[in-house]
Scaffold this active site. Structure first.
Site, PDB file in Angstrom:
ATOM      1  N   ASP A  16      -9.096  -0.648 -13.851  1.00 13.62           N
ATOM      2  CA  ASP A  16      -8.965  -0.141 -15.218  1.00 13.62           C
ATOM      3  C   ASP A  16      -7.554  -0.451 -15.720  1.00 13.62           C
ATOM      4  O   ASP A  16      -6.570   0.081 -15.208  1.00 13.62           O
ATOM      5  CB  ASP A  16      -9.214   1.367 -15.224  1.00 13.62           C
ATOM      6  CG  ASP A  16      -9.388   1.924 -16.629  1.00 13.62           C
ATOM      7  OD1 ASP A  16      -9.309   1.139 -17.590  1.00 13.62           O
ATOM      8  OD2 ASP A  16      -9.612   3.135 -16.756  1.00 13.62           O
ATOM      9  N   ASP A 112     -11.405  -4.293 -20.905  1.00 17.46           N
ATOM     10  CA  ASP A 112     -10.249  -3.955 -20.069  1.00 17.46           C
ATOM     11  C   ASP A 112     -10.597  -3.252 -18.756  1.00 17.46           C
ATOM     12  O   ASP A 112      -9.727  -2.649 -18.129  1.00 17.46           O
ATOM     13  CB  ASP A 112      -9.264  -3.095 -20.857  1.00 17.46           C
ATOM     14  CG  ASP A 112      -9.852  -1.744 -21.251  1.00 17.46           C
ATOM     15  OD1 ASP A 112     -11.091  -1.587 -21.186  1.00 17.46           O
ATOM     16  OD2 ASP A 112      -9.084  -0.841 -21.624  1.00 17.46           O
ATOM     17  N   GLU A 113     -11.836  -3.320 -18.321  1.00 18.81           N
ATOM     18  CA  GLU A 113     -12.183  -2.706 -17.042  1.00 18.81           C
ATOM     19  C   GLU A 113     -13.409  -3.377 -16.430  1.00 18.81           C
ATOM     20  O   GLU A 113     -14.243  -3.954 -17.130  1.00 18.81           O
ATOM     21  CB  GLU A 113     -12.434  -1.206 -17.190  1.00 18.81           C
ATOM     22  CG  GLU A 113     -13.632  -0.863 -18.041  1.00 18.81           C
ATOM     23  CD  GLU A 113     -13.907   0.632 -18.069  1.00 18.81           C
ATOM     24  OE1 GLU A 113     -14.040   1.232 -16.993  1.00 18.81           O
ATOM     25  OE2 GLU A 113     -14.008   1.182 -19.182  1.00 18.81           O
TER      26      GLU A 113
END
Length: 400
Positions: A16, A112-113
C-alpha cells in the site's frame, strides 16, 4: 529459505503506497519534501476539495475530502497542488513493474495498492526479507514510500498493511488475530463501511471479536450472504487467490433488451434507455465499479445493428449520469427507424473504492450535494422495486 514458507498455505503481501499522490509530487519536486502539501481538485477556489495530503499535513488535522479553506485554517502553510493524473498513472505502472520482479502473481486493486503471492519466491529470501527489499527498491528507484502487510491470505495482509504507516512492515499470522485484530472497532475492519458498522452495532456488535462470535442467522438477516463472508474474515478465513487477471474480469457491465414490438416512438425508446441505464448502474454498484466510457447498441427492424460509445472525462456510477450519456449517443445516432433492441453498457471500468473523480469545483460540489438524494433513491428502489423512482422526461424528450 524454503523452511520459512508453509507447506500447504500461501504467503501474501499487500503493498500500500503511502499518501500516493502527494508522495509522487514530492518525488517529482524535491523542494516539497518535508512540507505539508495537499492535492486538491481546484486549489484556486476557496471551496476546493482535498484529494490527498502528505503526512506532514495530516499532523495538523488535514484530511481527505476536507474543503481547502478548512485545511488552510488548520495549516496556514499548507501547499495546495493540482492533481496530475498522468504523472500518477506513470508512477503506478513503474510501481507494479517492480512488484512483478518478485512474483508473477501480482494483483493490482487500485492505482496505489496491490497483492503479491510470494509463496514460490523463497529463493529470493524470507517473506520479511522480500518485503524489505520491495520497500527499499520502491523508495530508492521511485522515491515512493509504502507500507506492506505479510499474511497467509489477502484479508489479513490488507489489515496488516494498515497498521504501520508510513514505511511500515507488519507480519500477521492467524495466531495474532485475537491480539491484533479482534480488539479493533468494527469500522476499522477492511470491508466494513460506516453503514454496515452501524447495522452491526445496532445488534450489539462493537468489535471485530464480537463479529467473529456473532450469531449467523442474525447476521444473515441484516446483511444477507455478505454477513457470513464478513464473519469468516473476522475469524481470519479468506480463500481468495491472488489473480493477476482480476483487473480484467469486468471489462464492461451493461444491460440490453429486445422490445416487445418494434418501436419508433422516441418517448418510449428513451424510457427503455433510462431503464437500461438504471440496470447498468445497479450492476456497477454491485461490482463496485465506475465507468469512464458509455456505449449504446441499437438494432433495427431489419436486424442491422450499430454500437456507438462516448468516452467521459470522469468516471460515473449514478444512473442519471449514465442515462444522460446514453441519451446523447441515442439522439445523435438513431435514424428514426423502428428499433427492435436497445442496449446500454459501461466500459473502461474503474474500481469504485479508489476512483478519484477528476472534477472541477462545480461538478465535485454538485455531485456531493446530490449524494444524499441518490442514496435515498437507492433505498426506495431496494424496498419497493427498481421502478419505484424514475427520473421524469423533459418536454423536448417527449417529441417523436
Amino acid at each position: 529459505m524454503k523452511q520459512y514458507y508453509p507447506k500447504n498455505g500461501r504467503i501474501i503481501l499487500h503493498v500500500d503506497m503511502n499518501s500516493f499522490f502527494a508522495s509522487v509530487e514530492m518525488a517529482y519536486d524535491a523542494s516539497l519534501k518535508g512540507k505539508p502539501i495537499a492535492v486538491a481538485g481546484n486549489p484556486e477556489e476557496r471551496k476546493g476539495i482535498i484529494v490527498t495530503c502528505s503526512y506532514e499535513a495530516r499532523k495538523f488535522g488535514v484530511k481527505t475530502t476536507m474543503a481547502v479553506w478548512e485545511a488552510k485554517k488548520l495549516c496556514p502553510k499548507l501547499i495546495i497542488l493540482r492533481p496530475n493524473f498522468e504523472r500518477y498513472r506513470e508512477a503506478s505502472g513503474a510501481m507494479f513493474d517492480i512488484l512483478r520482479q518478485y512474483s508473477e502473481l501480482v494483483e493490482p486493486v487500485s492505482i496505489d495498492e496491490g497483492y503479491i503471492d510470494i509463496t514460490e519466491s523463497y529463493e529470493l529470501g524470507t517473506p520479511l526479507e522480500i518485503a524489505t527489499k520491495i520497500q527499499k527498491q520502491l523508495l530508492n528507484e521511485l522515491d515512493l514510500p509504502c507500507s506492506i502487510g505479510i499474511a497467509p491470505n489477502k484479508f489479513l495482509a490488507k489489515m496488516a498493511s494498515d497498521m504501520k504507516k508510513p514505511m511500515g512492515i507488519t507480519i500477521m499470522r492467524k495466531r495474532d488475530i485475537p491480539e491484533k485484530i479482534w480488539t479493533l472497532p468494527l469500522i476499522e475492519m477492511h470491508g466494513i463501511g460506516k453503514k454496515t458498522a452501524e447495522k452491526l452495532m445496532n445488534i450489539g456488535l462493537q468489535t471485530i471479536k464480537d463479529l467473529a462470535y456473532s450469531d449467523e442467522k442474525q447476521l444473515e438477516k441484516i446483511l444477507g450472504i455478505r454477513g457470513m463472508k464478513l464473519k469468516e474474515r473476522a475469524n481470519g478465513v479468506d480463500l481468495r487467490t491472488v489473480d493477476p487477471n482480476a483487473a480484467n474480469d469486468f471489462k464492461s457491465v451493461g444491460s440490453s433488451t429486445t422490445l416487445p414490438k418494434d418501436c419508433s416512438n422516441q418517448q418510449e425508446l428513451l424510457k427503455v434507455l433510462e431503464r437500461l441505464a438504471l440496470e447498468t448502474a445497479q450492476r456497477l454498484k454491485k461490482k463496485n465499479y465506475l465507468t469512464k466510457n458509455v456505449s449504446i447498441t441499437i438494432r433495427y427492424k431489419n436486424r442491422s445493428t450499430i454500437t456507438r460509445s462516448r468516452k467521459l472525462n470522469n468516471p460515473i456510477i449514478q444512473y442519471s449520469d449514465i442515462y444522460n450519456a446514453a441519451k446523447v449517443l441515442f439522439m445523435k445516432h438513431w435514424n428514426g427507424n423502428p428499433v427492435r433492441l436497445l442496449g446500454v453498457t459501461g466500459q473502461d471500468l474503474v474500481d469504485q473504492q479508489h476512483a478519484v473523480e477528476q472534477l472541477n469545483l462545480f461538478s465535485y460540489e454538485k455531485a456531493a450535494v446530490k449524494e444524499p438524494l441518490y442514496k435515498a433513491i437507492d433505498q426506495l428502489r431496494e424496498k419497493y422495486g427498481e421502478n419505484a423512482v424514475l427520473k421524469g422526461l423533459k418536454n423536448n424528450d417527449r417529441k417523436k
